[in-house]
Design an enzyme around this catalytic site. Structure first.
Site, PDB file in Angstrom:
ATOM      1  CD  GLU A   1      28.011 -40.307  16.850  1.00 42.00           C
ATOM      2  OE1 GLU A   1      28.712 -40.755  15.936  1.00 42.00           O
ATOM      3  OE2 GLU A   1      28.219 -39.212  17.405  1.00 42.00           O
TER       4      GLU A   1
ATOM      5  CG  LEU B   1      26.435 -38.426  13.460  1.00 44.24           C
ATOM      6  CD1 LEU B   1      25.127 -39.081  13.059  1.00 44.24           C
ATOM      7  CD2 LEU B   1      27.202 -38.036  12.215  1.00 44.24           C
TER       8      LEU B   1
ATOM      9  CD  GLU C   1      30.614 -37.189  17.521  1.00 46.96           C
ATOM     10  OE1 GLU C   1      30.239 -36.022  17.283  1.00 46.96           O
ATOM     11  OE2 GLU C   1      30.521 -38.107  16.694  1.00 46.96           O
TER      12      GLU C   1
ATOM     13  CG  PHE D   1      36.084 -43.988  14.206  1.00 45.45           C
ATOM     14  CD1 PHE D   1      37.074 -44.819  13.684  1.00 45.45           C
ATOM     15  CD2 PHE D   1      34.788 -44.151  13.751  1.00 45.45           C
ATOM     16  CE1 PHE D   1      36.774 -45.779  12.720  1.00 45.45           C
ATOM     17  CE2 PHE D   1      34.480 -45.105  12.792  1.00 45.45           C
ATOM     18  CZ  PHE D   1      35.479 -45.929  12.280  1.00 45.45           C
ATOM     19  CB  ALA D   2      39.728 -42.660  19.800  1.00 44.93           C
ATOM     20  CG  ASP D   3      40.248 -40.514  14.886  1.00 47.76           C
ATOM     21  OD1 ASP D   3      41.292 -40.285  14.283  1.00 47.76           O
ATOM     22  OD2 ASP D   3      39.865 -41.680  15.161  1.00 47.76           O
ATOM     23  CG  PHE D   4      34.679 -38.856  15.602  1.00 45.62           C
ATOM     24  CD1 PHE D   4      35.570 -38.370  14.660  1.00 45.62           C
ATOM     25  CD2 PHE D   4      33.880 -39.933  15.255  1.00 45.62           C
ATOM     26  CE1 PHE D   4      35.662 -38.939  13.400  1.00 45.62           C
ATOM     27  CE2 PHE D   4      33.958 -40.510  14.005  1.00 45.62           C
ATOM     28  CZ  PHE D   4      34.857 -40.022  13.067  1.00 45.62           C
TER      29      PHE D   4
ATOM     30  CG  HIS E   1      37.554 -42.394  10.477  1.00 43.29           C
ATOM     31  ND1 HIS E   1      37.561 -41.172   9.843  1.00 43.29           N
ATOM     32  CD2 HIS E   1      36.251 -42.718  10.649  1.00 43.29           C
ATOM     33  CE1 HIS E   1      36.310 -40.789   9.631  1.00 43.29           C
ATOM     34  NE2 HIS E   1      35.491 -41.698  10.110  1.00 43.29           N
TER      35      HIS E   1
HETATM   36  C1  TPP Z   1      31.927 -36.352  14.104  1.00 49.07           C
HETATM   37  C2  TPP Z   1      31.622 -37.694  13.518  1.00 49.07           C
HETATM   38  N1  TPP Z   1      30.876 -38.561  14.216  1.00 49.07           N
HETATM   39  C3  TPP Z   1      30.622 -39.788  13.728  1.00 49.07           C
HETATM   40  C4  TPP Z   1      31.117 -40.166  12.512  1.00 49.07           C
HETATM   41  C5  TPP Z   1      30.880 -41.575  11.984  1.00 49.07           C
HETATM   42  N2  TPP Z   1      29.920 -41.528  10.879  1.00 49.07           N
HETATM   43  C6  TPP Z   1      30.331 -41.442   9.603  1.00 49.07           C
HETATM   44  S1  TPP Z   1      29.067 -41.252   8.558  1.00 49.07           S
HETATM   45  C7  TPP Z   1      27.937 -41.322   9.806  1.00 49.07           C
HETATM   46  C8  TPP Z   1      26.496 -41.169   9.502  1.00 49.07           C
HETATM   47  C9  TPP Z   1      26.254 -39.929   8.733  1.00 49.07           C
HETATM   48  O1  TPP Z   1      24.911 -39.831   8.434  1.00 49.07           O
HETATM   49  P1  TPP Z   1      24.386 -38.735   7.449  1.00 49.07           P
HETATM   50  O2  TPP Z   1      24.922 -37.401   7.840  1.00 49.07           O
HETATM   51  O3  TPP Z   1      22.918 -38.870   7.404  1.00 49.07           O
HETATM   52  O4  TPP Z   1      25.060 -39.103   6.055  1.00 49.07           O
HETATM   53  P2  TPP Z   1      24.837 -40.436   5.212  1.00 49.07           P
HETATM   54  O5  TPP Z   1      25.838 -41.424   5.702  1.00 49.07           O
HETATM   55  O6  TPP Z   1      23.441 -40.891   5.377  1.00 49.07           O
HETATM   56  O7  TPP Z   1      25.145 -40.027   3.807  1.00 49.07           O
HETATM   57  C10 TPP Z   1      28.565 -41.491  11.034  1.00 49.07           C
HETATM   58  C11 TPP Z   1      27.878 -41.636  12.315  1.00 49.07           C
HETATM   59  C12 TPP Z   1      31.900 -39.235  11.821  1.00 49.07           C
HETATM   60  N3  TPP Z   1      32.460 -39.537  10.647  1.00 49.07           N
HETATM   61  N4  TPP Z   1      32.129 -38.016  12.329  1.00 49.07           N
END
Ligand code: TPP
Ligand code: MG
Lengths: 313, 328
Positions: free
Chosen positions: B27, B56, B58, B81-84, B127
């Site tokens: 990502e 997104l 994983e 993040f390793a959590d995911f 995280h």
């Molecule tokens: C399972 C997971 N993968 C990756 C992330 C890291 N992450 C946090 S927000 C984000 C983007 C989210 O995009 P969107 O759903 O469009 O929401 P926006 O940030 O645009 O409000 C990512 C990749 C996460 N929190 N959880």
């Protein structure tokens, strides 16, 4: 299935055309959230905050519009960008800031922080996609009570398989689930076009889930548009996906904006803040100042509090 | 001076330059963003669609990586993040790892899943985790972790040479630290790397009071403790840092230490340290004077607020106290 409702009266980003003035309470809430978020960014720069935070700059109007469509018994599930979702639901900025800063009076003892808040019927978590199955379960429990579960997700979160597993069950079992999609065209740094094939509407349609797209940026207008649909979720007990075409005016989290100046300008052009300031100089200037000063006081007060205490289970 | 994140970035550049079979997915890994921790910066510009920013997803990207590997390529998947990596558990455990053996003949799956791990950054409960322990003992799966001593390029080559999937943990605080060079840690300590294991010693001390075993992310907290133990408590320690966490490589020199202590960031219960102790106990049974000391994070979620997070995760003072107590 896509529901058709009368087209919104529509405003252009630049134009004043028929923009109804926001109600004072709505403007107050919008500006409270705005100054709350700006304050967080400032506190970060000053080294007063650790970790990370995701602000909802430019998107505040979505939870504000929904606030009056939701009742006390409804359950809201939120995500990483949840401060606005929370403040539009609970007028507790002190508690939220204390949570984010790890101070006394924190909503969750400072354990959850910005992304993990559970307060009354509001719960957020930082793992994308996790919330929709949970929201479906909550909605299943609420089925028949007239209350609903409302889950906010971003466009990027439609990459997660759990979203589809949940939608399928939600429709199969007819649960009162309101999925609010904040489609801001980007996920962190990746434009939606580079990560989503097809459209949200078609994905909802694949499960026979009702879908409605909102393009208006006006709180009152959005409310009028959505009220009958939300009532249907409750009365008929069925899921509904409401997709907001919106714009992220700020960075993804702190300073990580790699969009081009043109893209940032486009997002800024859709921001309600400058538009309202221009169109409704009074009461905007007054309320803007009041909310800014209020948040400054909140920040000063909360910063001075002792650290939060937590009894580890 | 090279920071660990830059060193990893250079290693990925070199790897993709020399081996056109290597693909990288994750990502937000593409330019100009270059990944949440900037480890993939410049790769998409240089290597085109061998580098892909993904949705997104994983679970699916781990699976796509496994598919590329199955079809003769080599794949690196970054989990933001390793959590995911929990979302990719099935693809890693039930497909990638098992497929190397469940078809009755060896099936190569050269897949490296990179996992930025660890806390002490105030990122909160979802995280900040160190999920290494959840992947220990999965047949066909190896666990590696970045250290400030090991050349990342050699580690990538080593992982791909196994022909089996590997998880590669990279501590998020370690990213910001510098790589050690030339065998020198500081005014007190020297190091050497032999195979998978880095060994940090005091000059001239052949029989340390305590040998501390840590994964890469714990190195600096262990070094801080070792310095204080030496200067304040007159306890001489040496440090062993295996870059491969599982299966555990041979750890040198332990027979000559008065005591052994294993320290990790994972939460208490079913830990990596317990696995290290299991491997070491039969070997050291005759020379051990007391049970191996195991230190891990508390049996707890990792709070967001720094003052609470600090209490849950292992800090250098706790390492010092535990060693002083064990030796007293
Ligand atoms: C399972 C997971 N993968 C990756 C992330 C890291 N992450 C946090 S927000 C984000 C983007 C989210 O995009 P969107 O759903 O469009 O929401 P926006 O940030 O645009 O409000 C990512 C990749 C996460 N929190 N959880
Ligand atoms: Mg988005």
């Amino acid at each position: 299935m896509t529901v058709t409702v009368p087209a919104p009266t529509g405003t252009t980003p630049s134009g004043a055309r028929r923009t109804p003035p926001p109600e004072p309470e709505d403007l107050e809430l919008l500006l409270l959230i705005r100054h709350f978020e700006l304050t967080l960014l400032r506190l970060f720069e000053a080294g007063e905050l650790s970790g990370t935070t995701h602000t909802c700059l430019g998107q505040e109007y979505i939870p504000v519009a929904l606030s009056r469509l939701l009742g006390d018994d409804d359950f809201v599930l939120s995500n990483h960008r949840g401060h606005g979702h929370f403040l539009a639901r609970h007028a507790e900025p002190y508690g939220l800031l204390a949570e984010i800063m790890g101070r006394e009076g924190a909503l969750c003892a400072g354990v959850g922080g910005s992304q993990h808040v559970y307060h009354r019927h509001f719960l957020s978590t930082g793992v994308q996609g996790e919330s929709l199955p949970v929201a479906t379960g909550v909605a299943l429990a609420l089925k028949g009570t007239g209350a609903l579960a409302c889950a906010y997700i971003g466009d990027g979160t439609w990459g997660e398989g759990a979203v589809y597993e949940a939608l399928n069950m939600a429709q199969l079992w007819r649960v009162p689930l309101l999925v609010v999609v904040e489609h801001n065209g980007i996920a962190q740094s990746t434009p939606t076009a580079a990560q989503m094939s097809g459209r949200v509407a078609a994905r909802a349609a694949a499960f026979d889930v009702l879908h409605h797209r909102v393009t208006s940026l006006e709180v009152g207008e959005i409310r009028t548009e959505l009220a009958p649909l939300v009532a249907m979720v409750r009365q008929d007990s069925r899921p509904l996906v409401v997709e907001f075409a919106t714009h992220r005016a700020g960075p993804h989290s702190k300073g990580d904006d790699t969009r081009s100046p043109e893209e940032i300008a486009l997002a800024a052009a859709h921001d309600w803040y400058d538009r309202y300031a221009r169109l409704f100089p009074e009461p905007f200037a007054r309320i803007d100042r009041e909310r800014r000063e209020l948040v400054e006081r909140i920040a000063a007060e909360v910063t001075a509090r002792p650290p939060s205490a937590w009894e580890r289970p | 001076m090279t920071r660990v994140s830059e060193h990893l970035n250079h290693a990925l550049h070199d790897l993709m330059e020399t081996d056109p079979d290597v693909h990288l997915l994750g990502e937000d890994v593409s330019d100009p963003y270059g990944g949440a921790f900037k480890v993939t910066r410049g790769l998409s510009t240089r290597f085109g669609d061998r580098v892909r920013s993904t949705p997104l997803s994983e679970g699916a990207i781990a699976g796509v990586g496994a598919g590329l590997a199955l079809a003769g390529r080599k794949a690196i998947v970054e989990i933001m993040f390793a959590d995911f990596v929990a979302l990719a558990f099935d693809q890693i455990v039930n497909f990638a790892a098992k497929s190397t053996a469940m078809y009755g003949r060896p099936v190569p799956i050269p897949l490296v899943v990179r996992c930025p791990s660890g806390g002490n950054r105030g990122y909160g409960p979802t995280h900040s985790q160190s999920p290494q322990k959840h992947f220990i003992g999965v047949p066909g799966l190896s666990l590696f972790e970045m250290t400030p001593f090991h050349d990342a390029g050699e580690l990538f080559a080593r992982m791909f040479a196994l022909g089996r999937p590997c998880l590669f943990f990279e501590d998020k605080v370690l990213y910001t630290r510098r790589m050690y060079e030339g065998g020198v840690v500081d005014d007190l300590f020297r190091y050497e790397v032999a195979g998978d294991v880095a060994r940090v010693r005091l000059d001239g001390v052949a029989e340390p009071d305590c040998a501390i075993v840590v994964h890469g992310g714990m190195v600096h907290r262990a070094l801080d403790a070792m310095r204080v133990l030496l200067l304040e408590d007159d306890i001489a320690c040496e440090l062993l840092v295996p870059a491969r966490l599982h299966p555990l490589p041979e750890l040198p020199g332990l027979e000559r230490a008065r005591h052994v202590c294993v320290v990790e960031d994972g939460s208490e219960g079913g830990t990596w340290g317990a696995e290290v102790a299991r491997v070491l106990h039969p070997r050291l049974w005759s020379s051990l004077r007391r049970p191996i000391t195991l230190l891990s994070a508390a049996d707890s979620v990792i709070p967001a607020a720094p003052h609470l997070e600090r209490e849950v995760l292992v800090q250098s003072a706790r390492i010092r106290d535990a060693i002083v107590e064990a030796l007293s």
